[in-house]
Design a protein around this motif. Structure first.
Motif, PDB file in Angstrom:
ATOM      1  N   UNK A   1      43.116  38.431  35.814  1.00  0.00           N
ATOM      2  CA  UNK A   1      43.528  38.008  37.156  1.00  0.00           C
ATOM      3  C   UNK A   1      42.901  38.895  38.226  1.00  0.00           C
ATOM      4  N   UNK A   2      42.883  40.214  37.991  1.00  0.00           N
ATOM      5  CA  UNK A   2      42.286  41.127  38.962  1.00  0.00           C
ATOM      6  C   UNK A   2      40.787  40.875  39.091  1.00  0.00           C
ATOM      7  N   UNK A   3      40.127  40.636  37.975  1.00  0.00           N
ATOM      8  CA  UNK A   3      38.684  40.400  38.012  1.00  0.00           C
ATOM      9  C   UNK A   3      38.362  39.114  38.765  1.00  0.00           C
ATOM     10  N   UNK A   4      39.163  38.076  38.543  1.00  0.00           N
ATOM     11  CA  UNK A   4      38.964  36.824  39.276  1.00  0.00           C
ATOM     12  C   UNK A   4      39.142  37.053  40.782  1.00  0.00           C
TER      13      UNK A   4
ATOM     14  N   UNK B   1      26.291  53.781  38.107  1.00  0.00           N
ATOM     15  CA  UNK B   1      27.460  52.910  38.203  1.00  0.00           C
ATOM     16  C   UNK B   1      28.530  53.563  39.075  1.00  0.00           C
ATOM     17  N   UNK B   2      29.199  52.736  39.855  1.00  0.00           N
ATOM     18  CA  UNK B   2      30.291  53.194  40.699  1.00  0.00           C
ATOM     19  C   UNK B   2      31.596  52.927  39.958  1.00  0.00           C
ATOM     20  N   UNK B   3      32.402  53.969  39.794  1.00  0.00           N
ATOM     21  CA  UNK B   3      33.604  53.868  38.965  1.00  0.00           C
ATOM     22  C   UNK B   3      34.844  53.868  39.862  1.00  0.00           C
ATOM     23  N   UNK B   4      35.677  52.829  39.659  1.00  0.00           N
ATOM     24  CA  UNK B   4      36.905  52.668  40.436  1.00  0.00           C
ATOM     25  C   UNK B   4      38.102  52.579  39.499  1.00  0.00           C
ATOM     26  N   UNK B   5      39.210  53.219  39.910  1.00  0.00           N
ATOM     27  CA  UNK B   5      40.459  53.168  39.152  1.00  0.00           C
ATOM     28  C   UNK B   5      41.594  52.703  40.054  1.00  0.00           C
TER      29      UNK B   5
ATOM     30  N   UNK C   1      36.241  36.483  43.644  1.00  0.00           N
ATOM     31  CA  UNK C   1      36.421  35.643  44.825  1.00  0.00           C
ATOM     32  C   UNK C   1      36.011  36.372  46.101  1.00  0.00           C
ATOM     33  N   UNK C   2      36.328  37.661  46.178  1.00  0.00           N
ATOM     34  CA  UNK C   2      35.980  38.440  47.362  1.00  0.00           C
ATOM     35  C   UNK C   2      34.487  38.721  47.419  1.00  0.00           C
ATOM     36  N   UNK C   3      33.865  38.941  46.260  1.00  0.00           N
ATOM     37  CA  UNK C   3      32.418  39.133  46.227  1.00  0.00           C
ATOM     38  C   UNK C   3      31.708  37.832  46.605  1.00  0.00           C
ATOM     39  N   UNK C   4      32.220  36.711  46.142  1.00  0.00           N
ATOM     40  CA  UNK C   4      31.641  35.412  46.476  1.00  0.00           C
ATOM     41  C   UNK C   4      31.748  35.148  47.979  1.00  0.00           C
ATOM     42  N   UNK C   5      32.899  35.478  48.544  1.00  0.00           N
ATOM     43  CA  UNK C   5      33.103  35.263  49.978  1.00  0.00           C
ATOM     44  C   UNK C   5      32.112  36.065  50.807  1.00  0.00           C
TER      45      UNK C   5
ATOM     46  N   UNK D   1      40.103  47.907  49.594  1.00  0.00           N
ATOM     47  CA  UNK D   1      41.100  46.999  50.159  1.00  0.00           C
ATOM     48  C   UNK D   1      42.059  46.470  49.096  1.00  0.00           C
ATOM     49  N   UNK D   2      41.625  46.501  47.835  1.00  0.00           N
ATOM     50  CA  UNK D   2      42.464  46.063  46.728  1.00  0.00           C
ATOM     51  C   UNK D   2      43.291  47.208  46.139  1.00  0.00           C
ATOM     52  N   UNK D   3      43.202  48.370  46.758  1.00  0.00           N
ATOM     53  CA  UNK D   3      44.016  49.497  46.312  1.00  0.00           C
ATOM     54  C   UNK D   3      43.358  50.389  45.282  1.00  0.00           C
ATOM     55  N   UNK D   4      42.053  50.203  45.057  1.00  0.00           N
ATOM     56  CA  UNK D   4      41.354  51.041  44.094  1.00  0.00           C
ATOM     57  C   UNK D   4      40.976  52.376  44.714  1.00  0.00           C
ATOM     58  N   UNK D   5      40.814  53.367  43.863  1.00  0.00           N
ATOM     59  CA  UNK D   5      40.319  54.679  44.267  1.00  0.00           C
ATOM     60  C   UNK D   5      38.916  54.856  43.691  1.00  0.00           C
ATOM     61  N   UNK D   6      37.986  55.252  44.548  1.00  0.00           N
ATOM     62  CA  UNK D   6      36.631  55.526  44.062  1.00  0.00           C
ATOM     63  C   UNK D   6      36.631  56.865  43.348  1.00  0.00           C
TER      64      UNK D   6
END
Length: 391
Positions: free
Chosen positions: A83-86, A152-156, A90-94, A140-145
């Motif tokens: 669900x998170x990946x979808x 590669x850019x790693x987010x948690x 969607x945001x990348x597509x936008x 914006x989705x609450x991830x921390x870089x």
């Protein structure tokens, strides 16, 4: 220990095979416990799939509980990650940012149940020129870089989300780097709703999976899940075999692929070994899903290069350098060399004798390293990894 690995490994493989072929699982060997089996499967990241094999075997609550807990945890985790990946897609597509999921995200739908092939992180390739916009989306989705590592850019994001956003499909040291730089041109839309979110062609997915497997295999080693991937990729995908074989041959990966495909067929179809495939199987059993640090350390010592043939000269040179130290280091041990460098060979002899007498454990350790290195060299040769006898 070797015999125990064989018993454990063969039994877990038989359980996985029963899931694939939808057959009754074999009874557990008497000299291993269900905890042994869980620990082995856990190290190989196949506990969830193993649960599907044993859930109707009438195990006690204590025996089945670790498997059931993993099954429950990773089934829920997989659904949430999807669900998170979808949402990210969607945001990348936008934003019209070209991107493409990689590795396990693309392979899991070939398994009987997607959560059987769980991953602790999700890998996505993206247009690196849009990194700032990607970062805004993730924040914006609450991830921390966390960091920028190996392209590669790693987010948690707590509690379970880990994303590796790749600037390239493979590292520049991996066979086929230039080929994969144009994978987007051969890609297809992820679904009808998407134009910029795409997936690799079936041929590229298989070739990429082999290259990724090879990277781990000659890095720190690899485990049995890679063979599961090879099995499902070759059994479930429709692909142009002639094209795939041609490209793998160009990247010096064809023999390796053939060996690994043969072993996956042995494990998940026929179950009949010859002596060489038994050795490869034991090597995979002794590793975790992504190998182990001992194998990695020896490969770094031997300067194993995933993009080139393994060089005997480098290996010999490295071992000699451990015993015949350079003159600058030897001067610190034998100051007389500052005045009489001609005595260097005699100082080497003295140091060797002193080590033999005063540090026998150091000698023993070096002997074990040499033995282990020779063993890994043999495994690589019978696995189709190219080894340059001339260098």
């Amino acid at each position: 220990m070797e015999n125990r690995h064989i018993i454990l490994g063969d039994y877990v493989i038989s359980l996985l095979r029963s899931v694939i072929l939808n057959t009754k699982p074999q009874d557990k060997p008497a000299d291993i416990t269900w905890l042994d089996i869980y620990n082995f499967a856990n190290k190989q990241n196949v506990t969830n799939m193993t649960y599907y094999a044993i859930k109707n075997m009438g195990l006690s609550d204590a025996d089945i509980m670790p498997f059931y807990e993993d099954y429950k945890k990773f089934t829920i985790r997989e659904a949430k990650q999807q669900l998170m990946t979808e949402r990210i897609f969607s945001m990348l597509e936008e934003k019209e940012i070209n991107c493409m999921p990689m590795k396990g995200f693309c392979i899991k739908n070939l398994y009987p149940v997607e959560s059987m092939r769980y991953s602790v992180d999700t890998d996505i390739y993206f247009d690196s020129s849009r990194a700032e916009e990607l970062n805004e989306i993730m924040l914006s989705l609450g991830f921390t870089f966390k960091k920028d590592e190996y392209d590669q850019l790693i987010y948690h994001k707590l509690p379970i989300y880990n994303y590796e956003m790749h600037k390239n499909l493979v590292e520049d040291r991996i066979p086929g780097f230039e080929y994969f730089s144009s994978s987007f041109d051969r890609s297809i839309p992820y679904s009808d709703e998407f134009k910029y979110v795409r997936i690799m062609s079936n041929e590229d997915l298989l070739i990429h999976s082999v290259a990724h497997f090879y990277k781990h295999y000659v890095g720190e080693g690899a485990g049995i899940r890679f063979l599961l991937d090879i099995y499902f990729l070759t059994e479930k995908l429709e692909y142009d075999e002639e094209y795939v074989y041609k490209k793998l041959d160009e990247f010096s990966l064809l023999e390796f692929f053939k060996k690994m495909k043969n072993l996956s067929d042995i494990w998940f179809k026929s179950g009949e070994y010859d002596s060489n495939y038994r050795k490869i199987a034991l090597f995979l059993y002794s590793n975790g899903v992504f190998g182990n640090t001992a194998v990695g350390g020896i490969n770094r010592l031997n300067e194993v290069d995933v993009k080139k043939k393994i060089s005997k000269t480098k290996k010999i040179r490295n071992y000699l350098s451990r015993w015949f130290l350079g003159v600058d280091i030897m001067k610190q041990i034998y100051p007389i060399l500052g005045k009489a460098p001609i005595l260097l060979p005699f100082c080497w002899i003295h140091k060797g004798i002193k080590t033999l007498i005063c540090k026998p454990q150091a000698i023993k350790k070096q002997v074990e390293v040499v033995k282990k290195s020779s063993y890994i060299e043999e495994i690589y040769k019978i696995s189709g990894v190219e080894y340059d006898e001339r260098n």
